[in-house]
Write an enzyme that holds these catalytic residues in place. Sequence first.
Site, PDB file in Angstrom:
ATOM      1  N   HIS A   1      -5.741  95.392  51.776  1.00 32.07           N
ATOM      2  CA  HIS A   1      -5.589  94.442  52.884  1.00 32.07           C
ATOM      3  C   HIS A   1      -6.893  94.359  53.670  1.00 32.07           C
ATOM      4  CE1 HIS A   1      -4.579  97.796  55.985  1.00 32.07           C
ATOM      5  NE2 HIS A   1      -4.986  98.367  54.878  1.00 32.07           N
TER       6      HIS A   1
ATOM      7  N   HIS B   1       0.932  90.984  60.007  1.00 32.69           N
ATOM      8  CA  HIS B   1      -0.050  91.499  59.057  1.00 32.69           C
ATOM      9  C   HIS B   1       0.494  91.381  57.643  1.00 32.69           C
ATOM     10  CE1 HIS B   1      -3.639  93.684  57.955  1.00 32.69           C
ATOM     11  NE2 HIS B   1      -2.949  94.640  57.343  1.00 32.69           N
TER      12      HIS B   1
ATOM     13  N   CYS C   1      -6.395  89.026  57.611  1.00 30.59           N
ATOM     14  CA  CYS C   1      -5.468  89.582  56.620  1.00 30.59           C
ATOM     15  C   CYS C   1      -4.856  88.505  55.727  1.00 30.59           C
ATOM     16  CB  CYS C   1      -4.394  90.419  57.304  1.00 30.59           C
ATOM     17  SG  CYS C   1      -3.284  89.497  58.397  1.00 30.59           S
TER      18      CYS C   1
END
Length: 369
Positions: A324, A312, A256
């Site tokens: 993402h 994240h 990520c």
Amino acid sequence: MAQVAQAPLAHPTVPAIIEQVKKKYAPDKRVAVFQVELDSNKLRGKTNLPLAKKELLGRLKNNGFELIDEVKLLPDVKELEDKIYAIVNVSVANIRTQPKEAAELATQALLGTTLKVLDKDRYWYLVQTPDNYIGWVEGTTIKRFVKTDIEVYSSKPKLMFAKPFGFAFTEADENTQTVSDLTWGNLLTVKDTLANYFEVAYPDARKGFVLKHEVVSYQEWKKITSPSPESLTKTAYRMMGLPYLWGGTSWKGVDCSGYMRMVFQTSGILLPRDASQQAFVGEEVAYENLQVGDLLFFGEKSTADKPERVVHVGMWIGNNEFIHSSGMVRISSFDKESTRYDAGNAARYLRARRILGLGTDKGIVSLKN
């Protein structure tokens, strides 16, 4: 009234002093080495922080501890034979948490990236990337240099590979043997200019030929690249479907934060490596004021018992959506009525940070510099 005797103040222990210095100078082991321990009457370990070692020895002495100093300062110039710099010699070098192939992938570095070399373990080298990330790289994937040679290399004009994937060839003909694969951001020095090809050189002096329309002058690219919502989304969408790879920061796979790093790097901004580091760059922005290009962070909110934990990151693209890397690069939505609704991340949303339009005082690193 009788006076109550005051108990003498207890002196800190050696491990406590070590921990205090570590917290001050090296709270994040991803970007600093401070591995020191007490072994009988000796201090053993290593660090790349001379000031931290100096303060540690001073504190110990002031507290009455006379110990034998066996803490190695990095880089270990003697062990490394003065070759304390290196340049990545493959399209993507894998940098791991320990000196072995089975170790966790921590990050990656692209061909032509200059690294600081800190230590050696057999054929593995402990290196530090330009954004200070530290890890172990296998020796055949880099070319080591002494300082004067690295300065000569750095002064040479470079070509940057500008396509997601490609190759360099042994001759000026794409039907000939390949020298290596190439991926976006790879840097090679120029040796000669032909009709449709550039002759290029690798850090280890291998030669190859790359198609002119697949490369750009790195110096010119740095001048003309300009971060904007449009440039960020263009790159972000272009990487749609790219597979998730823990530790990946290249077109060969991204996690990520590696994905966000690549998206911003193509627009001339170098973000820190991990989401928990990126969460401190730029300035915070409220959800209702989000703009395209803002970073969104997800994780566990702080409580009375534990601090916030960022796990994240994604990028806001408008219309209640963010892009993402999760399994693959994908678009998700906060809208419960959308087919892209991401209930899991909606539930763990923490906050957002703005990167575009801010100066270096906000932790923004421009590749132009």
